[in-house]
Design a protein around this motif. Sequence first.
Motif, short mmCIF file in Angstrom:
data_model
loop_
_atom_site.label_atom_id
_atom_site.label_comp_id
_atom_site.label_asym_id
_atom_site.label_seq_id
_atom_site.Cartn_x
_atom_site.Cartn_y
_atom_site.Cartn_z
N THR A 1 7.63 14.54 -10.13
CA THR A 1 7.93 13.91 -11.17
C THR A 1 7.68 15.14 -12.53
N ALA A 2 5.74 15.60 -12.46
CA ALA A 2 5.09 15.89 -13.73
C ALA A 2 5.49 17.17 -13.29
N VAL A 3 5.87 18.02 -12.11
CA VAL A 3 6.31 18.93 -11.42
C VAL A 3 7.85 19.32 -12.13
N GLN A 4 8.44 18.52 -10.80
CA GLN A 4 10.31 19.04 -11.13
C GLN A 4 10.50 18.60 -12.55
N LYS A 5 9.32 18.00 -13.66
CA LYS A 5 10.18 18.42 -15.17
C LYS A 5 9.58 19.68 -15.29
N LYS B 1 3.00 9.67 -5.62
CA LYS B 1 2.99 10.75 -4.93
C LYS B 1 4.64 11.25 -5.77
N ILE B 2 5.65 10.36 -6.38
CA ILE B 2 6.27 10.41 -6.56
C ILE B 2 6.11 10.69 -8.10
N ASN B 3 5.27 9.95 -9.11
CA ASN B 3 4.98 11.19 -10.63
C ASN B 3 4.18 11.88 -11.04
N GLY C 1 0.98 -0.83 0.37
CA GLY C 1 0.40 0.31 -0.14
C GLY C 1 1.02 1.27 -0.02
N GLU C 2 2.13 0.68 0.58
CA GLU C 2 2.62 2.32 0.73
C GLU C 2 3.78 2.51 -0.52
N GLN C 3 3.92 1.46 -1.02
CA GLN C 3 4.47 1.45 -2.17
C GLN C 3 3.16 2.59 -3.47
N ASN C 4 2.22 2.16 -2.86
CA ASN C 4 1.65 2.26 -4.29
C ASN C 4 1.62 4.32 -4.48
#
Length: 508
Positions: free
Chosen positions: A232-236, A227-229, A219-222
């Motif tokens: 990542t978009a914002v950071q890109k 959250k990471i995706n 669950g934490e992984q999902n």
Amino acid sequence: MVYRIAHADEYLAITGVWIDTVKITKSAWVWPLQRCQRFSIQPEDYSLNLQAMTREKLQFLLPVVFTVGPDVNQRGGAPSRVHHSQESSEDHGDALIKYAMLLAEGDSKSGSGKAHIENIVKGIIEGETRVLVSALTMEEIFTEREEFKKRIFRNIQSELDQFGLKIYNANVKELRDAPNSNYFNSLSQKAHEGAINQARIDVAEAQRRGNVGEAQRVGEQNREIAKINAETAVQKTVRDSEKAQAEATLATRKTQYNRDVSIVQIEANRATEARDEELRRDVEVKRAQTELERLRASDVVKATILKESKQQAADAKNYEEQARSNAAFYSEQKAADAHAYKTRIHAEATYLAAAKQAEADLIRQQKEAAGLSAMAHAYADMSSAFGGPAGLIQYLMIEKGVYTELAKANAEAVRGLNPKMTIWNTGAQAGSEGSGSQGTSMGGMDSIRNVYQMLPPLMSTINDQTGISLPEWAFGKLAHQISDTEVNGTAVTDMSPAIKTTTVAKAK
């Protein structure tokens, strides 16, 4: 009588006459009626598998290994009796004496001292160990293994001291079950089963924690992936913006850097050109200074040569005037006393005039020398630059070609010369044999005579070599007068009061 020496790991035990008990030594003379026995002091290992019983009546096997040997550090000594002026010493209270006596006892009883000592040591070890184990519980033996070893060591060592023996090492091995006893086996099984059951419990607990943890991790992984995706978009987007800004900044900085490089290159070129011009200017200044110093040195040399030539001319003129005045004075003196006085006055006046002229020339030359001195100060700096006066002179002579001119002048000076040599003798060697006796009668006049005999040929030689003719009134008449007085080598004593001399002989 035999001299015995023991090896490094041995001692000698000597008994017999003049020895009360036993003498322990490394080397000694063995006298008649004395007995010498070698014995080794190497420690021996004694391995035992003792069967003992604890205070709880539990039997077990106790494997031990003891390293026992003579105590060579416990020595004692006392002087023995002296016989036939021989001094020796006997050891009393010595561990080696006890050990040697124990060996001798074993040899007398069983024929083997080593076996006898081995029986004694094993008996002491077994007895003391069983006594100590019987006072302890099995738990105390297990938990206090080091203390148990120390107590065994102390008890056995106290018994071995009376035999001169020492425990060098004691090793107690792992305890084992005695025959028909399963105590240690049961304890081992109990510990083994307990370890197995605890391992099963630990495995089940680990599996439970693993399943729960696995679900939580999924669950934490999902959640973390989503959250990471997003991040990542914002950071890109942010990175793209920063990249564009960085590229613009890089282009600006490249332009500024190229401009600074161009400016620095131009400044370096201008500095190089300025330094080149400065070096050229310094070279020209130094070249002008060198030329100036060369010209000054040339003027100094010319002035020095002119000064010397003028000084020589003045000296020649002075000498000529003095000679002329002296000639006039002496010629007029021969003519008449009154005329001589007048001539002397005229000669003195002429001499004073010449002296005044010489003084005037001297003053003029001093003025010229003052000017040359001022110029010499300038040349002093050149002298320092060339390493001293010698370097300056060499430079000036090379610069002016003096060496070449001197070589030419020397060559011209000796060209066409026809040198002449004149040799003359005076005294008895120049005249007849009779002149020697006459010269003796003259006494102290010989020296004066020889001087005046030398003058005519000397003046003639000067005339031949240089072409200078001296006044006839001084030397021509004197030579004529001397030649008139020669009479077959006989000394003439009746002469004018001014000169008295003897015969002169001249040879060229």
